[in-house]
Scaffold this motif. Structure first.
Motif, PDB file in Angstrom:
ATOM      1  N   PRO A  93       9.147 -14.329  11.913  1.00  0.00           N
ATOM      2  CA  PRO A  93      10.329 -13.674  12.480  1.00  0.00           C
ATOM      3  C   PRO A  93      10.889 -12.500  11.686  1.00  0.00           C
ATOM      4  CG  PRO A  93      10.496 -16.038  12.790  1.00  0.00           C
ATOM      5  CD  PRO A  93       9.295 -15.803  11.917  1.00  0.00           C
ATOM      6  N   ALA A  94      10.939 -12.593  10.367  1.00  0.00           N
ATOM      7  CA  ALA A  94      11.492 -11.485   9.587  1.00  0.00           C
ATOM      8  C   ALA A  94      10.575 -10.266   9.647  1.00  0.00           C
ATOM      9  CB  ALA A  94      11.718 -11.918   8.140  1.00  0.00           C
ATOM     10  N   GLU A  95       9.270 -10.488   9.550  1.00  0.00           N
ATOM     11  CA  GLU A  95       8.322  -9.379   9.650  1.00  0.00           C
ATOM     12  C   GLU A  95       8.397  -8.738  11.035  1.00  0.00           C
ATOM     13  OE1 GLU A  95       6.313  -8.038   7.450  1.00  0.00           O
ATOM     14  OE2 GLU A  95       6.595  -9.417   5.770  1.00  0.00           O
TER      15      GLU A  95
ATOM     16  N   PRO B 252      22.139  -7.206  18.109  1.00  0.00           N
ATOM     17  CA  PRO B 252      21.631  -8.573  18.329  1.00  0.00           C
ATOM     18  C   PRO B 252      20.151  -8.645  18.660  1.00  0.00           C
ATOM     19  CG  PRO B 252      23.698  -8.213  19.503  1.00  0.00           C
ATOM     20  CD  PRO B 252      23.262  -6.877  18.990  1.00  0.00           C
ATOM     21  N   ARG B 253      19.555  -7.539  19.156  1.00  0.00           N
ATOM     22  CA  ARG B 253      18.175  -7.626  19.629  1.00  0.00           C
ATOM     23  C   ARG B 253      17.183  -7.974  18.531  1.00  0.00           C
ATOM     24  NH1 ARG B 253      19.328  -2.094  19.633  1.00  0.00           N
ATOM     25  NH2 ARG B 253      17.924  -0.771  18.391  1.00  0.00           N
ATOM     26  N   TYR B 254      17.452  -7.586  17.295  1.00  0.00           N
ATOM     27  CA  TYR B 254      16.468  -7.842  16.236  1.00  0.00           C
ATOM     28  C   TYR B 254      16.284  -9.338  15.987  1.00  0.00           C
ATOM     29  CZ  TYR B 254      16.794  -2.867  15.460  1.00  0.00           C
ATOM     30  OH  TYR B 254      16.762  -1.505  15.646  1.00  0.00           O
ATOM     31  N   LEU B 255      17.365 -10.073  16.006  1.00  0.00           N
ATOM     32  CA  LEU B 255      17.269 -11.523  15.840  1.00  0.00           C
ATOM     33  C   LEU B 255      16.882 -12.203  17.144  1.00  0.00           C
ATOM     34  CD1 LEU B 255      20.365 -12.114  13.545  1.00  0.00           C
ATOM     35  CD2 LEU B 255      17.959 -12.349  12.897  1.00  0.00           C
ATOM     36  N   ALA B 256      17.391 -11.699  18.270  1.00  0.00           N
ATOM     37  CA  ALA B 256      17.132 -12.354  19.555  1.00  0.00           C
ATOM     38  C   ALA B 256      15.642 -12.442  19.850  1.00  0.00           C
ATOM     39  CB  ALA B 256      17.841 -11.593  20.675  1.00  0.00           C
ATOM     40  N   PHE B 257      14.902 -11.370  19.548  1.00  0.00           N
ATOM     41  CA  PHE B 257      13.482 -11.370  19.866  1.00  0.00           C
ATOM     42  C   PHE B 257      12.632 -12.011  18.772  1.00  0.00           C
ATOM     43  CE2 PHE B 257      15.224  -7.843  22.436  1.00  0.00           C
ATOM     44  CZ  PHE B 257      15.024  -8.441  23.669  1.00  0.00           C
ATOM     45  N   SER B 258      13.275 -12.509  17.724  1.00  0.00           N
ATOM     46  CA  SER B 258      12.576 -13.300  16.705  1.00  0.00           C
ATOM     47  C   SER B 258      12.860 -14.788  16.858  1.00  0.00           C
ATOM     48  CB  SER B 258      12.984 -12.831  15.301  1.00  0.00           C
ATOM     49  OG  SER B 258      12.348 -11.606  14.978  1.00  0.00           O
ATOM     50  N   ARG B 259      13.625 -15.155  17.874  1.00  0.00           N
ATOM     51  CA  ARG B 259      13.848 -16.569  18.195  1.00  0.00           C
ATOM     52  C   ARG B 259      12.866 -16.957  19.297  1.00  0.00           C
ATOM     53  NH1 ARG B 259      19.575 -15.062  17.547  1.00  0.00           N
ATOM     54  NH2 ARG B 259      20.368 -16.181  15.710  1.00  0.00           N
ATOM     55  N   TYR B 260      11.942 -17.834  18.966  1.00  0.00           N
ATOM     56  CA  TYR B 260      10.851 -18.132  19.891  1.00  0.00           C
ATOM     57  C   TYR B 260      10.942 -19.504  20.563  1.00  0.00           C
ATOM     58  CZ  TYR B 260       8.720 -14.547  16.860  1.00  0.00           C
ATOM     59  OH  TYR B 260       8.464 -13.417  16.121  1.00  0.00           O
ATOM     60  N   ALA B 261      11.610 -20.461  19.947  1.00  0.00           N
ATOM     61  CA  ALA B 261      11.488 -21.845  20.386  1.00  0.00           C
ATOM     62  C   ALA B 261      11.905 -22.020  21.837  1.00  0.00           C
ATOM     63  CB  ALA B 261      12.306 -22.763  19.475  1.00  0.00           C
ATOM     64  N   GLU B 262      13.043 -21.471  22.210  1.00  0.00           N
ATOM     65  CA  GLU B 262      13.512 -21.638  23.588  1.00  0.00           C
ATOM     66  C   GLU B 262      12.560 -20.982  24.577  1.00  0.00           C
ATOM     67  OE1 GLU B 262      17.448 -20.549  26.331  1.00  0.00           O
ATOM     68  OE2 GLU B 262      17.557 -20.442  24.145  1.00  0.00           O
ATOM     69  N   ALA B 263      12.051 -19.808  24.226  1.00  0.00           N
ATOM     70  CA  ALA B 263      11.124 -19.101  25.108  1.00  0.00           C
ATOM     71  C   ALA B 263       9.821 -19.872  25.281  1.00  0.00           C
ATOM     72  CB  ALA B 263      10.849 -17.711  24.555  1.00  0.00           C
TER      73      ALA B 263
ATOM     74  N   LEU C 215      18.031 -12.942   4.757  1.00  0.00           N
ATOM     75  CA  LEU C 215      19.109 -12.692   5.711  1.00  0.00           C
ATOM     76  C   LEU C 215      18.672 -13.039   7.134  1.00  0.00           C
ATOM     77  CD1 LEU C 215      21.944 -11.608   6.243  1.00  0.00           C
ATOM     78  CD2 LEU C 215      20.961  -9.296   6.334  1.00  0.00           C
ATOM     79  N   VAL C 216      17.458 -12.656   7.508  1.00  0.00           N
ATOM     80  CA  VAL C 216      16.945 -13.021   8.834  1.00  0.00           C
ATOM     81  C   VAL C 216      16.901 -14.538   8.986  1.00  0.00           C
ATOM     82  CG1 VAL C 216      14.930 -12.986  10.350  1.00  0.00           C
ATOM     83  CG2 VAL C 216      15.614 -10.904   9.138  1.00  0.00           C
ATOM     84  N   TRP C 217      16.329 -15.207   7.983  1.00  0.00           N
ATOM     85  CA  TRP C 217      16.167 -16.648   8.089  1.00  0.00           C
ATOM     86  C   TRP C 217      17.495 -17.400   8.030  1.00  0.00           C
ATOM     87  CZ3 TRP C 217      12.426 -19.356  10.027  1.00  0.00           C
ATOM     88  CH2 TRP C 217      11.159 -18.794  10.099  1.00  0.00           C
ATOM     89  N   SER C 218      18.520 -16.778   7.490  1.00  0.00           N
ATOM     90  CA  SER C 218      19.822 -17.444   7.474  1.00  0.00           C
ATOM     91  C   SER C 218      20.377 -17.633   8.880  1.00  0.00           C
ATOM     92  CB  SER C 218      20.813 -16.638   6.623  1.00  0.00           C
ATOM     93  OG  SER C 218      21.191 -15.426   7.275  1.00  0.00           O
ATOM     94  N   HIS C 219      19.856 -16.870   9.829  1.00  0.00           N
ATOM     95  CA  HIS C 219      20.289 -16.988  11.226  1.00  0.00           C
ATOM     96  C   HIS C 219      19.348 -17.866  12.051  1.00  0.00           C
ATOM     97  CE1 HIS C 219      23.387 -13.810  11.026  1.00  0.00           C
ATOM     98  NE2 HIS C 219      22.559 -13.200  10.187  1.00  0.00           N
ATOM     99  N   LEU C 220      18.262 -18.334  11.451  1.00  0.00           N
ATOM    100  CA  LEU C 220      17.231 -19.026  12.235  1.00  0.00           C
ATOM    101  C   LEU C 220      17.030 -20.463  11.770  1.00  0.00           C
ATOM    102  CD1 LEU C 220      14.567 -16.167  12.439  1.00  0.00           C
ATOM    103  CD2 LEU C 220      16.319 -16.744  14.113  1.00  0.00           C
ATOM    104  N   ALA C 221      18.093 -21.125  11.427  1.00  0.00           N
ATOM    105  CA  ALA C 221      17.998 -22.505  10.937  1.00  0.00           C
ATOM    106  C   ALA C 221      17.316 -23.397  11.978  1.00  0.00           C
ATOM    107  CB  ALA C 221      19.400 -23.038  10.633  1.00  0.00           C
TER     108      ALA C 221
ATOM    109  N   HIS D  82       3.821 -21.588   6.215  1.00  0.00           N
ATOM    110  CA  HIS D  82       3.726 -20.306   5.526  1.00  0.00           C
ATOM    111  C   HIS D  82       4.866 -19.381   5.937  1.00  0.00           C
ATOM    112  CE1 HIS D  82       1.639 -19.849   9.364  1.00  0.00           C
ATOM    113  NE2 HIS D  82       1.775 -18.535   9.262  1.00  0.00           N
ATOM    114  N   TRP D  83       5.409 -19.566   7.132  1.00  0.00           N
ATOM    115  CA  TRP D  83       6.606 -18.820   7.508  1.00  0.00           C
ATOM    116  C   TRP D  83       7.780 -19.237   6.640  1.00  0.00           C
ATOM    117  CZ3 TRP D  83       7.185 -18.558  13.565  1.00  0.00           C
ATOM    118  CH2 TRP D  83       6.129 -17.789  14.097  1.00  0.00           C
ATOM    119  N   ALA D  84       7.981 -20.547   6.568  1.00  0.00           N
ATOM    120  CA  ALA D  84       9.102 -21.057   5.782  1.00  0.00           C
ATOM    121  C   ALA D  84       8.966 -20.678   4.306  1.00  0.00           C
ATOM    122  CB  ALA D  84       9.206 -22.572   5.930  1.00  0.00           C
TER     123      ALA D  84
END
Length: 313
Positions: A142-144, A171-182, A286-292, A308-310
């Protein structure tokens, strides 16, 4: 409402066959490389507009909404038009059907719109018309992914913020790095064996091996893929000028009417190398702080090992 695939079927000519394979990867996750490799496969047909966005809800803008407005899918249907376009917003069923003229003999027909991953109504729209469709999902750390999108936005003059500022204000930078719901929406709409999920990291490590898996998933014989292009990051030399050229459609027009070498030289003149091509450790954190919980939920959904992401947090 998403585009009507049944209406497009009715509009299709005798030598056309509409998609039964949907490459719905995250933006900046390798979908272009996979689509181009499939385009070279003798048993596959990839839409000449790589991302027609036909099945994405028109109200859902997506990460490249402004770019869709400057490309006309009908250009590829003209005898003197370009052979391919990267993306366009196709709303008319007849135009969508026309893009697949000549696809009838193919064993696999592919629409590779990245908007289909996050657009909420798209999995159900595909399942309603193609219950046996094969789904390919590509994901990227997600951060990459967010930073790659940010660099693209810098390149076309869409933002002049720092990455940290962009994460805070856009918001789009984080929104498109959230995959689970999609991903969950696709797994709810299709049997698990119809959905293949892989990562950009796996593609980079063994493109031929993952491409072979993709071929088998869509029921075409594995082939040696062509050499994959390397996307080089760039930054605008004059951000205001780059933004104006992009939004006006002048860059897209130049690519269509100028010789390829001339257009490429002009593009290079407008760009410079960015200071760096990936996020810093602080920006990644910072990215991962929003993706708990994102990694654990994705691992549970997909069965992939994403430790390896974590580890990069």
């Amino acid at each position: 409402m998403a585009g009507d695939l049944a209406a497009a079927d009715r509009a299709a000519s005798a030598n056309a066959r509409l998609p039964d394979v949907f490459l719905v990867g995250a933006m900046k996750a390798g979908t272009t490389a996979v689509a181009e490799a499939l385009r070279a496969h003798p048993a596959a047909f990839v839409c000449p507009v790589k991302e027609p966005h036909f099945l994405a809800d028109p109200a859902w803008l997506g990460p490249d909404a402004d770019a869709r407005g400057v490309h006309d899918a009908r250009e590829v249907l003209k005898p003197d038009g370009p052979a391919t376009l990267h993306h366009a917003r196709v709303a008319d069923p007849a135009t969508y059907a026309a893009l697949f003229a000549g696809a009838a003999p193919a064993r696999a027909v592919v629409d590779a719109s990245t908007s289909y991953l996050h657009a909420p109504g798209t999995p159900a729209a595909i399942a309603a018309a193609r219950p046996n469709a094969r789904i390919l999902i590509l994901l990227r750390e997600p951060a990459e992914r967010a930073y790659a999108q940010y660099l693209m936005d810098r390149r076309i003059g869409r933002t002049r913020l720092s990455f940290a500022e962009a994460l805070d204000r856009e918001p789009r930078y984080l929104a498109f790095s959230r995959y689970a719901e999609a991903v969950a929406r696709y797994l709810d709409a299709f049997p698990r064996e119809q959905v293949l999920i892989r990562t950009r990291e796996a593609l980079r490590a063994d493109f031929a091996g993952v491409f072979g898996e993709i071929c088998r998933h869509i029921a075409v014989a594995p082939i040696e893929p062509p050499a994959t292009p390397v996307n080089t990051a760039a930054a605008p030399r004059w951000p205001g000028l780059s933004a104006a050229l992009h939004r006006s459609g002048a860059k897209a027009l130049a690519r269509r009417v100028l010789p390829r070498g001339v257009a490429a030289r002009i593009g290079r003149a407008l760009e410079t190398a960015p200071e760096r091509t990936g996020p810093t450790a602080e920006e990644r954190a910072l990215v991962w702080s929003h993706l708990a919980g994102e990694v654990h939920r994705l691992e549970a959904l997909t069965g992939l090992d994403l430790r390896h992401w974590a580890d990069t947090r």
